[in-house]
Design a protein around this motif. Structure first.
Motif, short mmCIF file in Angstrom:
data_model
loop_
_atom_site.label_atom_id
_atom_site.label_comp_id
_atom_site.label_asym_id
_atom_site.label_seq_id
_atom_site.Cartn_x
_atom_site.Cartn_y
_atom_site.Cartn_z
N LYS A 75 46.96 92.35 -12.49
CA LYS A 75 45.56 91.98 -12.27
C LYS A 75 45.43 90.57 -11.71
CE LYS A 75 43.40 95.01 -15.64
NZ LYS A 75 42.54 95.08 -16.82
N THR A 76 46.24 89.66 -12.22
CA THR A 76 46.20 88.28 -11.72
C THR A 76 46.64 88.23 -10.26
OG1 THR A 76 46.69 87.47 -13.94
CG2 THR A 76 47.03 85.93 -12.12
N ARG A 77 47.69 88.95 -9.95
CA ARG A 77 48.18 89.01 -8.56
C ARG A 77 47.11 89.61 -7.65
NH1 ARG A 77 51.02 92.94 -5.61
NH2 ARG A 77 52.23 92.03 -3.93
N GLN A 78 46.48 90.67 -8.12
CA GLN A 78 45.44 91.35 -7.34
C GLN A 78 44.26 90.41 -7.08
OE1 GLN A 78 46.07 94.34 -6.16
NE2 GLN A 78 44.14 94.46 -5.04
N ARG A 79 43.85 89.66 -8.09
CA ARG A 79 42.76 88.69 -7.91
C ARG A 79 43.14 87.61 -6.92
NH1 ARG A 79 40.63 86.41 -13.35
NH2 ARG A 79 39.39 85.17 -11.93
N CYS A 80 44.39 87.19 -6.97
CA CYS A 80 44.87 86.16 -6.05
C CYS A 80 44.80 86.65 -4.61
CB CYS A 80 46.30 85.77 -6.42
SG CYS A 80 46.97 84.44 -5.41
#
Length: 99
Positions: free
Chosen positions: A4-9
């Motif tokens: 999720k963090t990677r996707q938001r980035c």
């Protein structure tokens, strides 16, 4: 979580990935200034007829000071739990002896 963090980035940029989004929930009953005043009250002498401040007495004090229309002792417990060092420095005894 990493996904999720990677996707938001990727979608929103690195700044968005580093900061939390606002979370739902109720606004605090007391402002920081009111909370500080209540902690000072808790560190002062207990009202006449009582040996010490109780959570219920402090909750009643919040209403008496017109900080809120109502206040539960659980709200006071959570507030005091967030500030254990303040209470320990004032010489209050913690029931668990951790401070």
């Amino acid at each position: 979580m990493v996904y999720k963090t990677r996707q938001r980035c990727v979608e929103e940029g690195p700044e968005a990935a580093l900061k939390d989004r606002p979370r739902p929930g109720k606004a605090p009953k007391l402002t920081e200034k009111q909370a500080a005043h209540l902690i000072a009250v808790a560190c002062s002498d207990a009202p006449e007829g009582h040996d010490h401040w109780t959570l219920r007495l402090l909750a009643d004090k919040v209403v008496e000071l017109s900080y809120s229309d109502s206040c539960s002792y659980e709200t006071i417990r959570q507030l005091l739990k967030k500030h254990p060092k303040t209470l320990a420095e004032a010489g209050m005894v913690h029931s668990r002896g951790k401070f």
